[in-house]
Design an enzyme around this catalytic site. Structure first.
Site, PDB file in Angstrom:
ATOM      1  N   LYS A  81       0.823  -1.224   0.037  1.00 25.25           N
ATOM      2  CA  LYS A  81      -0.050   0.083   0.018  1.00 25.25           C
ATOM      3  C   LYS A  81       0.806   1.265   0.026  1.00 25.25           C
ATOM      4  CE  LYS A  81      -2.248  -0.681   3.881  1.00 25.25           C
ATOM      5  NZ  LYS A  81      -1.293  -1.606   4.702  1.00 25.25           N
TER       6      LYS A  81
ATOM      7  N   ARG B 148       0.342  -8.674  14.102  1.00 24.52           N
ATOM      8  CA  ARG B 148      -0.238  -7.711  13.215  1.00 24.52           C
ATOM      9  C   ARG B 148      -1.246  -8.611  12.230  1.00 24.52           C
ATOM     10  NH1 ARG B 148       4.606  -4.379  11.610  1.00 24.52           N
ATOM     11  NH2 ARG B 148       3.028  -3.211  10.306  1.00 24.52           N
TER      12      ARG B 148
HETATM   13  P1  AMP Z   1       1.411   0.753  10.174  1.00 26.54           P
HETATM   14  O1  AMP Z   1       2.359   1.724   9.887  1.00 26.54           O
HETATM   15  O2  AMP Z   1      -0.106   1.094   9.158  1.00 26.54           O
HETATM   16  O3  AMP Z   1       1.911  -0.704   9.884  1.00 26.54           O
HETATM   17  O4  AMP Z   1       0.960   0.769  11.587  1.00 26.54           O
HETATM   18  C1  AMP Z   1       1.848   0.556  12.557  1.00 26.54           C
HETATM   19  C2  AMP Z   1       0.947   0.576  13.910  1.00 26.54           C
HETATM   20  O5  AMP Z   1       0.410   1.599  14.339  1.00 26.54           O
HETATM   21  C3  AMP Z   1      -0.107  -0.791  13.810  1.00 26.54           C
HETATM   22  O6  AMP Z   1       0.375  -1.796  14.047  1.00 26.54           O
HETATM   23  C4  AMP Z   1      -0.988  -0.166  15.134  1.00 26.54           C
HETATM   24  O7  AMP Z   1      -0.451  -0.304  16.289  1.00 26.54           O
HETATM   25  C5  AMP Z   1      -1.011   1.391  14.837  1.00 26.54           C
HETATM   26  N1  AMP Z   1      -1.781   1.874  14.063  1.00 26.54           N
HETATM   27  C6  AMP Z   1      -1.651   2.545  12.542  1.00 26.54           C
HETATM   28  N2  AMP Z   1      -2.846   2.704  12.222  1.00 26.54           N
HETATM   29  C7  AMP Z   1      -3.903   2.358  13.120  1.00 26.54           C
HETATM   30  C8  AMP Z   1      -5.376   2.562  13.250  1.00 26.54           C
HETATM   31  N3  AMP Z   1      -5.953   2.852  12.144  1.00 26.54           N
HETATM   32  N4  AMP Z   1      -5.940   2.227  14.281  1.00 26.54           N
HETATM   33  C9  AMP Z   1      -4.851   1.596  15.228  1.00 26.54           C
HETATM   34  N5  AMP Z   1      -3.919   1.358  15.459  1.00 26.54           N
HETATM   35  C10 AMP Z   1      -3.258   1.794  14.374  1.00 26.54           C
END
Ligand code: AMP
Length: 223
Positions: free
Chosen positions: A17, A171
């Site tokens: 993404k 995750r």
């Molecule tokens: P990402 O960089 O999108 O993989 O996000 C890293 C981490 O940030 C995730 O594993 C969650 O702990 C937190 N996080 C990011 N976006 C969200 C969201 N929309 N809701 C809840 N936690 C989030």
């Protein structure tokens, strides 16, 4: 530009993404808003919000909906541009909050980057990121020219703490438990496109562009 929809990108961590979002930002004037990046920036600043969410993120759990929504609202104004929402929504409730608080009256399109979850662990453990330039590398499929250094900014590459195997499995489990209800929600609204994300990033890009009916792309760009 005026008719471009707001884009919502759904997909497991490592489904591509962020890489595809960077491409649309460079070529089509989209703004990329990643809630993961926003949360990491808060941790980097040492803000009270950052301190509160650090342990949750390091463990691969979800931060509560209202904290993430408020952060998102403070960082994007959909009346002022076309955004790609990356990492939000992550639950059905967040999908509804996004509609209600940020996308009211907007044309939207959702893209689900569907990937075989078995290939993800390998993909993510090899991921390296450059926080300042926003570049994303993969040690196997898209390595930097000089090991450990960003091609664009020269900054050292980072292996995210939550990109380790144990946390990734967590995750992915979180993702598996929430994706179906979101897919159903966007299917019902008839704004869902599904892209096969198991393949090379250039093929994913072609499929994405055709799903979004975007063209006039400069294919000489680095990715
Ligand atoms: P990402 O960089 O999108 O993989 O996000 C890293 C981490 O940030 C995730 O594993 C969650 O702990 C937190 N996080 C990011 N976006 C969200 C969201 N929309 N809701 C809840 N936690 C989030």
């Amino acid at each position: 530009m005026g008719r471009q929809p707001q884009l919502i990108f759904l997909g497991a961590p490592g489904s591509g993404k962020g890489t595809q979002a960077s491409y649309l930002v460079k070529n089509f004037g989209y703004k990329h808003v990643s809630t993961g990046d926003l949360l990491r920036a808060e941790i980097g600043k040492g803000s009270s919000l950052g301190m509160r969410v650090k342990g949750i993120i390091d463990a691969g759990h979800l931060v509560d909906d209202m904290t993430v929504l408020e952060l998102l609202k403070a960082n994007c104004d959909t009346s002022k541009g076309h955004f790609i929402f990356d990492g939000f929504p992550r639950t059905l409730n967040q999908a509804k909050l996004l509609d209600e608080h940020l996308l009211r009256g907007c044309t939207t399109q959702t893209v689900y980057f569907k990937i075989d979850l078995e290939v993800l662990v390998q993909r993510i453990t090899n991921r390296r990121v450059a926080p300042k330039s926003g570049m994303i590398y993969n040690l196997l499929s898209h390595p930097p020219k000089r090991p450990g250094v960003c091609d664009v900014s020269g900054e050292p590459l980072v292996h995210r703490k939550d990109d380790t195997e144990a946390v990734i499995r967590n995750r992915i489990d979180v993702f598996k438990s929430t994706i179906d209800e979101m897919v159903e929600f966007y299917k019902q609204k008839q704004v869902l496109k599904v892209i096969d994300a198991n393949t090379d990033e250039s093929i994913i890009r072609e499929n994405l562009l055709s799903a979004l009916a975007l063209n006039g792309v400069n294919n000489d760009l680095p990715y």
